[in-house]
Write an enzyme that holds these catalytic residues in place. Structure first.
Site, PDB file in Angstrom:
ATOM      1  N   LYS A  20       0.832  -1.210   0.000  1.00 53.10           N
ATOM      2  CA  LYS A  20       0.000   0.000   0.000  1.00 53.10           C
ATOM      3  C   LYS A  20       0.865   1.258   0.000  1.00 53.10           C
ATOM      4  O   LYS A  20       0.607   2.191  -0.764  1.00 53.10           O
ATOM      5  CB  LYS A  20      -0.925  -0.027   1.231  1.00 53.10           C
ATOM      6  CG  LYS A  20      -1.787   1.215   1.410  1.00 53.10           C
ATOM      7  CD  LYS A  20      -3.009   0.939   2.262  1.00 53.10           C
ATOM      8  CE  LYS A  20      -2.772   0.933   3.753  1.00 53.10           C
ATOM      9  NZ  LYS A  20      -2.565   2.265   4.357  1.00 53.10           N
ATOM     10  N   GLY A  92      -4.633   8.189   5.718  1.00 49.84           N
ATOM     11  CA  GLY A  92      -3.681   9.118   6.326  1.00 49.84           C
ATOM     12  C   GLY A  92      -2.502   9.383   5.412  1.00 49.84           C
ATOM     13  O   GLY A  92      -1.998  10.507   5.316  1.00 49.84           O
ATOM     14  N   ARG A 120      -7.786  12.391  12.877  1.00 50.69           N
ATOM     15  CA  ARG A 120      -6.357  12.052  13.030  1.00 50.69           C
ATOM     16  C   ARG A 120      -5.497  13.320  13.047  1.00 50.69           C
ATOM     17  O   ARG A 120      -5.802  14.307  12.384  1.00 50.69           O
ATOM     18  CB  ARG A 120      -5.946  11.071  11.921  1.00 50.69           C
ATOM     19  CG  ARG A 120      -6.679   9.739  12.109  1.00 50.69           C
ATOM     20  CD  ARG A 120      -6.360   8.740  11.045  1.00 50.69           C
ATOM     21  NE  ARG A 120      -4.978   8.294  11.093  1.00 50.69           N
ATOM     22  CZ  ARG A 120      -4.452   7.478  10.192  1.00 50.69           C
ATOM     23  NH1 ARG A 120      -5.183   7.034   9.180  1.00 50.69           N
ATOM     24  NH2 ARG A 120      -3.194   7.099  10.300  1.00 50.69           N
ATOM     25  N   GLN A 167       5.110   9.166   7.274  1.00 50.09           N
ATOM     26  CA  GLN A 167       4.210  10.140   6.647  1.00 50.09           C
ATOM     27  C   GLN A 167       4.714  11.560   6.877  1.00 50.09           C
ATOM     28  O   GLN A 167       4.693  12.394   5.974  1.00 50.09           O
ATOM     29  CB  GLN A 167       2.782   9.964   7.174  1.00 50.09           C
ATOM     30  CG  GLN A 167       2.210   8.611   6.738  1.00 50.09           C
ATOM     31  CD  GLN A 167       0.808   8.348   7.241  1.00 50.09           C
ATOM     32  OE1 GLN A 167       0.230   9.164   7.944  1.00 50.09           O
ATOM     33  NE2 GLN A 167       0.269   7.199   6.887  1.00 50.09           N
ATOM     34  N   ASP A 313       2.121  -1.307  11.881  1.00 51.71           N
ATOM     35  CA  ASP A 313       0.791  -1.722  11.396  1.00 51.71           C
ATOM     36  C   ASP A 313       0.508  -3.199  11.666  1.00 51.71           C
ATOM     37  O   ASP A 313      -0.638  -3.647  11.557  1.00 51.71           O
ATOM     38  CB  ASP A 313       0.664  -1.434   9.893  1.00 51.71           C
ATOM     39  CG  ASP A 313       0.757   0.058   9.605  1.00 51.71           C
ATOM     40  OD1 ASP A 313       0.486   0.867  10.514  1.00 51.71           O
ATOM     41  OD2 ASP A 313       1.129   0.417   8.464  1.00 51.71           O
ATOM     42  N   LYS A 340      -4.165   5.886  14.845  1.00 61.44           N
ATOM     43  CA  LYS A 340      -4.325   5.258  13.518  1.00 61.44           C
ATOM     44  C   LYS A 340      -5.807   5.343  13.142  1.00 61.44           C
ATOM     45  O   LYS A 340      -6.534   6.173  13.680  1.00 61.44           O
ATOM     46  CB  LYS A 340      -3.808   3.819  13.558  1.00 61.44           C
ATOM     47  CG  LYS A 340      -2.319   3.714  13.897  1.00 61.44           C
ATOM     48  CD  LYS A 340      -1.438   4.356  12.850  1.00 61.44           C
ATOM     49  CE  LYS A 340       0.033   4.224  13.159  1.00 61.44           C
ATOM     50  NZ  LYS A 340       0.872   4.936  12.195  1.00 61.44           N
ATOM     51  N   ARG A 344      -5.861   1.770  18.249  1.00 64.63           N
ATOM     52  CA  ARG A 344      -5.591   0.330  18.117  1.00 64.63           C
ATOM     53  C   ARG A 344      -5.125  -0.297  19.429  1.00 64.63           C
ATOM     54  O   ARG A 344      -5.125  -1.531  19.530  1.00 64.63           O
ATOM     55  CB  ARG A 344      -4.583   0.083  16.973  1.00 64.63           C
ATOM     56  CG  ARG A 344      -5.188   0.330  15.597  1.00 64.63           C
ATOM     57  CD  ARG A 344      -4.220   0.096  14.450  1.00 64.63           C
ATOM     58  NE  ARG A 344      -4.890   0.332  13.175  1.00 64.63           N
ATOM     59  CZ  ARG A 344      -4.267   0.521  12.016  1.00 64.63           C
ATOM     60  NH1 ARG A 344      -2.934   0.501  11.960  1.00 64.63           N
ATOM     61  NH2 ARG A 344      -4.946   0.724  10.917  1.00 64.63           N
TER      62      ARG A 344
HETATM   63  O1  SPQ Z   1      -2.455   5.641   5.457  1.00 64.11           O
HETATM   64  P1  SPQ Z   1      -2.881   5.302   6.848  1.00 64.11           P
HETATM   65  O2  SPQ Z   1      -4.359   5.414   7.000  1.00 64.11           O
HETATM   66  O3  SPQ Z   1      -2.147   6.088   7.902  1.00 64.11           O
HETATM   67  O4  SPQ Z   1      -2.507   3.747   7.048  1.00 64.11           O
HETATM   68  C1  SPQ Z   1      -1.768   2.978   8.018  1.00 64.11           C
HETATM   69  C2  SPQ Z   1      -2.367   1.518   7.942  1.00 64.11           C
HETATM   70  O5  SPQ Z   1      -2.528   0.842   8.953  1.00 64.11           O
HETATM   71  O6  SPQ Z   1      -2.615   1.078   6.815  1.00 64.11           O
HETATM   72  C3  SPQ Z   1      -1.833   3.515   9.445  1.00 64.11           C
HETATM   73  F1  SPQ Z   1      -2.974   3.567   9.970  1.00 64.11           F
HETATM   74  O7  SPQ Z   1      -0.395   2.832   7.626  1.00 64.11           O
HETATM   75  C4  SPQ Z   1       0.584   3.876   7.668  1.00 64.11           C
HETATM   76  C5  SPQ Z   1       1.658   3.525   8.678  1.00 64.11           C
HETATM   77  O8  SPQ Z   1       1.127   3.325   9.959  1.00 64.11           O
HETATM   78  C6  SPQ Z   1       1.177   3.987   6.287  1.00 64.11           C
HETATM   79  C7  SPQ Z   1       2.471   4.731   6.259  1.00 64.11           C
HETATM   80  C8  SPQ Z   1       3.023   5.194   4.975  1.00 64.11           C
HETATM   81  O9  SPQ Z   1       2.659   4.650   3.913  1.00 64.11           O
HETATM   82  O10 SPQ Z   1       3.868   6.102   5.002  1.00 64.11           O
HETATM   83  C9  SPQ Z   1       3.211   4.974   7.411  1.00 64.11           C
HETATM   84  C10 SPQ Z   1       2.738   4.603   8.756  1.00 64.11           C
HETATM   85  O11 SPQ Z   1       2.214   5.754   9.409  1.00 64.11           O
HETATM   86  P2  SPQ Z   1       3.147   6.809  10.190  1.00 64.11           P
HETATM   87  O12 SPQ Z   1       2.172   7.751  10.834  1.00 64.11           O
HETATM   88  O13 SPQ Z   1       3.902   6.004  11.193  1.00 64.11           O
HETATM   89  O14 SPQ Z   1       3.991   7.476   9.220  1.00 64.11           O
END
Ligand code: SPQ
Length: 426
Positions: A20, A92, A120, A167, A313, A340, A344
Site C-alpha cells: 500500500k 492518512g 487524526r 508520513q 501496522d 491510527k 488500536r
Molecule cells: O495511510 P494510513 O491510514 O495512515 O494507514 C496505516 C495503515 O494501517 O494502513 C496507518 F494507519 O499505515 C501507515 C503507517 O502506519 C502507512 C504509512 C506510509 O505509507 O507512510 C506509514 C505509517 O504511518 P506513520 O504515521 O507512522 O507514518
C-alpha cells in the site's frame, strides 16, 4: 461477518496484494515526474484509489487496469488546480504526503477525508510545513482535516521530527522538492523509507546518514517502471494464521521485506519461531522474497524502541499471536497506535479480552499473558481494516463463533482478504 474456528490446517500458496505504501508513492511521484510511469502489482484498495482520484482531479491522466497503473506525469510543476475539495477518504498517507506536495503548488486546495481521517492529528505536518513557509491550516483550527493550503514560497529546513513517522518524513521531503535550499528530516528512529528509495530511482538527489535524510530541491524527476512487491502488512495476517493453526504450511510469494518494514519477522525469531525466506530479489531498491510459514509454538517477548516503526501496522495481529503464545509479551513505545484509523491499543485490548485473553492496556502499548484458550465473541472494529483482519485471524483458533462487525472495511487495504483466507482453508 460470522467466522468459525478452523480445525483443519491452512495449506497452500498465495500472492498477497501489492504494498500500500509503495502504491501510493508510485502515483504521487509518477505524477510529478516527466514521462510515463508504469506500475505493476498496484494495490487497487480504497486508500490507493483515493490517491489516484486526487491526482486525476489535479489534471494527471492515470489509467488503472487490474493491478497495472499507467501514470502520465507532467513534471514537478505540472499539477493543476483541482475542481473542488480533494477527498483522501480513509487514508492518512494520502492526506499527509499530499499536504507536502500541495504546499509547493501555485493554487489553493481544500483537503478532507472520512470521519476517521478527520480525527487524526495533522499538526505533525502543519507545523514543519509552516516552518518551511507554507500556507497550510486546519479549517476548524483543531489540528485536524479539513486542511486548507495556499501558494507560498518554501525554504529548506532541518526538521527534527518528534515522532518516527514515514508520513511526516515523506511530507517534509516532498515539500523540500519545491524549497529554495536543501531540506533534511531527522527522526527518533528510522521509519519506512519507500519515499526516499522511489525519489532516488526517479532521479532526485537524496542522502541518508543515521536517522537523517536530506533532499535537494527542484530535481528533474524522470518516469520509471515500478514493480510493487506484496505488502508485508497484508502478509502478516497469513503469517500469524499459519503460525497458530495446527499443522499449517503456507507459501507467500513475492512479499516486500524492506528492512524498514520487516520487524514482524524479527519478532517471530524473538518468540522462538522461524520463517523460511527464499528467492530474494531487489527491484527499485525494494527487497522481496517468498516466505514459508509452518505452525510452531511461540513464546512471549518484549517489543519496543526502534523495532516499533518497523512493524507498527502489524502490532494488532502480533498481539493476537502473543495471545496464543506461551508466556508474557510486552509491547512498549507504541503510543502511535492510538492515532491510527482507530485507537488500536484500546480496540486490540477489548477484542482479545472479550475472547478470553489476559491482556491489559498501558500508556504506550499493552501486556499480554498468553497461552489461555480463546473463544469467539462479538468484535467491534470501528471500521478499521487492520482490526477486522486481526479478528479474523484470532477467530481461526478460537472456540465457537466470532462476529466481526463492519468486516467489509478490509477493502481499504486488502479487498480480497476473505477470499484469500478461504483458499487456504479449502
Ligand atoms: O495511510 P494510513 O491510514 O495512515 O494507514 C496505516 C495503515 O494501517 O494502513 C496507518 F494507519 O499505515 C501507515 C503507517 O502506519 C502507512 C504509512 C506510509 O505509507 O507512510 C506509514 C505509517 O504511518 P506513520 O504515521 O507512522 O507514518
Amino acid at each position: 461477518m460470522i467466522m468459525k474456528k478452523h480445525s483443519r490446517p491452512l495449506k497452500g500458496q498465495l500472492q498477497v496484494p501489492g504494498d500500500k505504501s509503495i502504491s501510493h508513492r508510485s502515483v504521487m511521484i509518477g505524477s510529478l515526474a516527466n514521462g510515463t510511469t508504469r506500475t505493476s502489482g498496484f494495490l487497487a484498495g480504497a486508500d490507493c484509489l483515493s490517491t489516484i482520484s486526487c491526482f486525476r482531479n489535479m489534471g494527471i491522466d492515470i489509467a488503472l487496469d487490474g493491478t497495472t497503473v499507467t501514470i502520465h506525469g507532467k513534471g514537478l510543476h505540472g499539477l493543476q488546480a483541482p475542481d473542488g475539495t480533494l477527498d483522501c477518504g480513509n487514508s492518512g498517507t494520502t492526506m499527509r504526503l499530499l499536504s507536502g506536495i500541495l504546499a509547493g503548488q501555485q493554487f489553493p486546495v481544500r483537503l478532507t477525508g472520512d470521519a476517521s481521517l478527520q480525527t487524526r492529528p495533522m499538526r505533525r505536518v502543519i507545523d514543519p510545513l509552516s516552518t518551511m513557509g507554507a500556507d497550510i491550516r486546519s479549517e476548524s483550527g483543531n489540528g485536524c482535516a479539513p486542511l486548507l493550503t495556499a501558494p507560498a514560497g518554501l525554504h529548506g529546513i532541518r526538521y527534527a521530527s518528534p515522532v518516527a513517522s514515514a508520513q511526516v518524513k515523506s511530507c517534509v521531503l516532498l515539500a523540500g522538492l519545491y524549497a529554495d535550499g536543501e531540506t533534511s528530516v531527522t527522526e527518533p528512529a528510522i521509519s519506512r523509507n519507500h519515499t526516499e528509495l522511489m525519489l532516488q530511482g526517479f532521479g532526485a538527489q537524496l542522502s541518508a546518514s543515521g536517522t537523517t535524510v536530506t533532499v535537494q530541491p527542484e530535481p528533474e524527476l524522470t518516469a520509471a517502471d515500478i514493480l510493487i512487491p506484496g505488502d508485508i502488512s497484508s502478509a502478516a495476517y497469513f503469517i500469524a494464521a499459519g503460525l497458530i493453526v495446527p499443522d499449517s504450511e503456507i507459501l507467500l510469494t513475492n512479499v516486500g521485506i524492506n528492512p524498514t518494514r520487516d520487524g514482524m519477522l524479527e519478532v517471530i525469531r524473538m518468540m522462538g519461531g522461524t520463517i523460511q525466506t527464499e528467492n530474494r530479489q531487489i527491484s527499485g531498491g525494494e527487497t522481496s522474497a517468498d516466505l514459508i510459514i509452518r505452525q510452531q509454538s511461540l513464546h512471549g517477548c518484549t517489543i519496543a524502541g526502534g523495532l516499533i516503526p518497523r512493524l507498527i501496522d502489524e502490532l494488532p495481529v502480533i498481539a493476537v499471536l502473543a495471545a496464543y503464545a506461551d508466556g508474557t509479551t510486552v509491547i512498549r513505545d507504541a503510543q502511535e497506535l492510538k492515532v491510527k484509523e482507530s485507537n488500536r491499543i484500546d480496540l486490540v485490548v477489548s477484542m482479545l479480552r472479550s475472547m478470553g485473553a489476559e491482556i491489559e492496556a498501558t500508556e504506550d502499548g499493552m501486556i499480554i499473558r498468553g497461552g489461555k484458550p480463546l473463544h469467539g465473541a462479538s468484535i467491534e472494529t470501528n471500521k478499521d481494516h487492520r482490526m477486522a483482519m486481526s479478528a479474523a485471524v484470532a477467530s481461526l483458533a478460537a472456540d465457537g463463533e466470532t462476529d466481526i462487525k463492519d468486516a467489509e472495511c478490509v477493502s481499504i487495504s486488502y479487498p480480497q482478504f476473505y477470499e484469500d483466507l478461504k483458499k487456504l482453508q479449502a
